[in-house]
Design a protein around this motif. Structure first.
Motif, mmCIF file in Angstrom:
data_model
loop_
_atom_site.group_PDB
_atom_site.id
_atom_site.type_symbol
_atom_site.label_atom_id
_atom_site.label_comp_id
_atom_site.label_asym_id
_atom_site.label_seq_id
_atom_site.Cartn_x
_atom_site.Cartn_y
_atom_site.Cartn_z
ATOM 1 N N ARG A 151 51.944 17.662 7.744
ATOM 2 C CA ARG A 151 51.580 18.908 8.400
ATOM 3 C C ARG A 151 52.406 20.096 7.904
ATOM 4 N N ARG A 152 53.291 19.850 6.976
ATOM 5 C CA ARG A 152 53.977 20.940 6.280
ATOM 6 C C ARG A 152 53.467 21.118 4.866
ATOM 7 N N GLY A 153 52.316 20.501 4.597
ATOM 8 C CA GLY A 153 51.628 20.757 3.346
ATOM 9 C C GLY A 153 51.966 19.833 2.206
ATOM 10 N N PHE A 154 52.740 18.782 2.455
ATOM 11 C CA PHE A 154 53.104 17.860 1.384
ATOM 12 C C PHE A 154 52.079 16.739 1.285
ATOM 13 N N SER A 155 51.835 16.260 0.085
ATOM 14 C CA SER A 155 50.932 15.128 -0.119
ATOM 15 C C SER A 155 51.691 13.834 0.188
ATOM 16 N N VAL A 156 51.062 12.972 1.007
ATOM 17 C CA VAL A 156 51.746 11.787 1.522
ATOM 18 C C VAL A 156 50.816 10.587 1.478
ATOM 19 N N ALA A 157 51.381 9.437 1.120
ATOM 20 C CA ALA A 157 50.674 8.162 1.233
ATOM 21 C C ALA A 157 51.598 7.149 1.890
ATOM 22 N N MET A 170 52.632 16.876 18.883
ATOM 23 C CA MET A 170 51.447 16.365 18.196
ATOM 24 C C MET A 170 50.279 16.222 19.173
ATOM 25 N N PRO A 171 49.069 16.469 18.718
ATOM 26 C CA PRO A 171 47.889 16.332 19.601
ATOM 27 C C PRO A 171 47.401 14.889 19.663
ATOM 28 N N LEU A 172 48.280 13.963 20.025
ATOM 29 C CA LEU A 172 47.931 12.549 19.963
ATOM 30 C C LEU A 172 46.873 12.161 20.987
ATOM 31 N N ASP A 173 46.723 12.962 22.043
ATOM 32 C CA ASP A 173 45.673 12.662 23.017
ATOM 33 C C ASP A 173 44.292 12.795 22.397
ATOM 34 N N ASP A 193 47.810 3.886 16.316
ATOM 35 C CA ASP A 193 46.491 4.334 15.863
ATOM 36 C C ASP A 193 46.349 5.847 15.976
ATOM 37 N N ALA A 194 46.918 6.433 17.025
ATOM 38 C CA ALA A 194 46.845 7.883 17.187
ATOM 39 C C ALA A 194 47.623 8.586 16.074
ATOM 40 N N LEU A 195 48.810 8.086 15.755
ATOM 41 C CA LEU A 195 49.597 8.670 14.666
ATOM 42 C C LEU A 195 48.860 8.547 13.337
ATOM 43 N N ALA A 196 48.269 7.371 13.091
ATOM 44 C CA ALA A 196 47.546 7.166 11.837
ATOM 45 C C ALA A 196 46.309 8.060 11.757
ATOM 46 N N GLY A 197 45.597 8.200 12.882
ATOM 47 C CA GLY A 197 44.424 9.070 12.886
ATOM 48 C C GLY A 197 44.778 10.516 12.622
ATOM 49 N N TYR A 198 45.851 10.986 13.236
ATOM 50 C CA TYR A 198 46.301 12.361 13.015
ATOM 51 C C TYR A 198 46.717 12.551 11.558
ATOM 52 N N LEU A 199 47.438 11.577 11.009
ATOM 53 C CA LEU A 199 47.869 11.661 9.608
ATOM 54 C C LEU A 199 46.675 11.771 8.667
ATOM 55 N N LYS A 200 45.659 10.972 8.891
ATOM 56 C CA LYS A 200 44.481 11.001 8.009
ATOM 57 C C LYS A 200 43.783 12.348 8.078
ATOM 58 N N LEU A 234 45.220 15.103 8.541
ATOM 59 C CA LEU A 234 46.086 16.041 7.828
ATOM 60 C C LEU A 234 46.038 15.838 6.316
ATOM 61 N N GLY A 235 45.262 14.856 5.875
ATOM 62 C CA GLY A 235 45.134 14.605 4.441
ATOM 63 C C GLY A 235 45.968 13.452 3.936
ATOM 64 N N GLY A 236 46.731 12.802 4.817
ATOM 65 C CA GLY A 236 47.519 11.651 4.400
ATOM 66 C C GLY A 236 46.650 10.418 4.209
ATOM 67 N N VAL A 237 47.156 9.481 3.437
ATOM 68 C CA VAL A 237 46.424 8.253 3.126
ATOM 69 C C VAL A 237 47.261 7.061 3.581
#
Length: 475
Positions: free
Chosen positions: A25-31, A74-77, A225-232, A234-237
């Protein structure tokens, strides 16, 4: 995937996923690369016993998750995370059929201790009530990652919290308050006489008063699952089923962040003896139950509590912890932490049935079977418990370590939370998240602020990473 990623995270536990989210969420590419078939680490949910019974193999109740400074940003809800609160956060039953309680209400908690200790407890927690967000943020961050928002409050908390819990318990006259507080300290599997153990008990107590001890609807997997969904989004893999044995197994990246034990990190990144002094502590022996009805606790309060501490006396708890921590053998009467999430979440079991979760402490790497001792302790405060058991799934130190490699020798805290290592993890350093390799970082529970599903180790490590990434981007 970009040819060179900004960051690669190894391990999809709550800390690894939090670190990945903070970077993404700070614009870095992450996997993220996870050896298991699903994300979660210590926050998973599975059918371990019978169809329709959904158990949490490790963490189940989350006082520090609901109050986590980073999770609150984080909007985990939006991704399915819903906190459910039992009528009572915690109960601590005694042989006479009564119980001390840790309630959302300070008054109810104090009254359960009896008249001689009610005032002492109110005076203990009063300076911090209403200041949870500030206190926990300062307490769970390092000066190198964030300056305290309220230095005076943090200093006052430090004066109270740094001494051993055995000192703090001298404030109480009677056993009810002492036993409940001793049980709170035991949640980090630390001997009661260790440095800063007063802070451990006080944090858990304040968490109950300020935010409760909730469970996630559907089980602990909902957090991951909420963290993973939010990450995806945001463009994370996220890659699952991908075991990393060396750095060369990973794609090129400017930074590598490990949600692993220090031992695994040293092996994978070839850091030699960087963490040879790191100590692993006592282990857990855990049992998940499918029940034909609720646990028949004698104490009425225990029937309403999401968590039940089974001791009962502070001396009993101290003996059990000492036996497990010193490697003297498994205690004959283990101290148990138990959880009954289906009291507030009927989705966890078929109609009229329940799931129940219990663990006791045993020496590191212990190979015995604690089942009979655990059930004798539960029966002591809930006669007829065994008659309600439909199925059980046991996990000793070896099984816990096989399920989650971070639990070396069955140590679910990913390192002994005793002595100076409770505060200085994984070693004495102003850069606990950095390693001898300039591009490699550690973000697991082996780093400050330590064990628990709160994501703050991942958040703090991510801060160190993004500062380096921004510096390397400068001309």
């Amino acid at each position: 995937m970009a040819s060179i990623l900004d960051a690669v995270v190894v391990g999809a536990g709550p800390n690894g996923l939090t670190a990945a989210v903070e970077l993404a969420r700070r614009g870095f590419s992450v996997a993220v690369f996870e050896a298991g078939t699903t994300v979660g680490g210590g926050a998973r949910t599975e059918e371990l016993t019978l169809p329709g019974f959904r158990h949490d193999p490790c963490s189940a109740v989350h006082p520090l998750g609901a109050g986590s400074p980073v999770f609150k940003t984080m909007p985990l809800d939006r991704y399915g995370l819903q906190w459910l609160h039992p009528p009572l956060p915690m109960a601590h039953p005694f042989d006479d059929g009564t119980a001390a309680v840790l309630s959302r209400s300070v008054a109810e908690t104090a009254l359960s201790f009896g008249p001689r200790d009610a005032g002492a407890y109110r005076r203990l927690v009063a300076p911090y009530l209403g200041h949870w967000d500030t206190l926990v943020r300062d307490f769970m961050s390092l000066p190198s990652t964030a300056l305290p928002r309220d230095p005076a409050l943090l200093a006052r908390f430090g004066l109270t919290g740094l001494p051993p819990s055995t000192w703090l318990m001298r404030r109480f006259h009677d056993e009810r308050a002492r036993a409940l507080f001793a049980g709170l300290v035991a949640h980090v599997i630390a001997p009661l006489g260790g440095v800063a153990t007063s802070a451990v008990g006080l944090v858990f107590a304040l968490a109950a008063h300020e935010g409760g001890w909730p469970v996630p609807r559907g089980g602990s997997q909902a957090i991951s699952d909420a963290l993973a969904g939010y990450l995806k989004d945001l463009g994370g893999v996220v890659h699952t089923g991908y075991e990393v044995k060396r750095l060369d197994d990973l794609p090129p990246a400017r930074a590598y962040v490990f949600d692993t034990s220090p031992t695994a990190l040293a092996r994978i990144a070839r850091l030699g003896r960087a963490y040879e002094g790191y100590r692993y502590g006592a282990a857990a022996f855990k049992i998940d139950y499918a029940l034909d009805g609720p646990v028949p606790w004698t104490a009425e309060a225990a029937r309403r509590a999401g968590t039940v501490q089974v001791g009962p006396r502070s001396a009993d708890i101290a003996t059990a912890l000492r036996s497990a921590s010193c490697g003297a053998g498994a205690p004959e009467r283990p101290f148990l932490i138990t959880a009954q999430p289906s009291l507030v979440d009927p989705s966890r079991a078929p109609a009229g049935k329940h799931v129940f979760w219990a663990y006791g402490h045993v020496p590191h790497g212990w190979q015995g079977d604690l089942t009979d001792a655990v059930e004798r302790q539960v029966e002591r405060f809930a006669p007829g418990f065994r008659d309600r058991v439909l199925a059980r799934a046991t996990a000793g130190p070896a099984e816990l370590a096989a399920r989650n490699p971070n639990y070396v020798g069955g140590d679910i805290a990913c390192g002994a939370a005793s002595g100076l290592q409770l505060l200085l993890r994984p070693k004495l350093s102003l850069r606990p998240y950095g390693t001898p390799h300039p591009a490699v970082y550690l973000c697991s529970s082996a780093t400050p602020p330590g064990p628990g599903v709160h994501g703050m180790s991942g958040h703090n490590a991510a801060k160190a990473v993004w500062r380096r990434l921004r510096e390397t981007r400068r001309p």
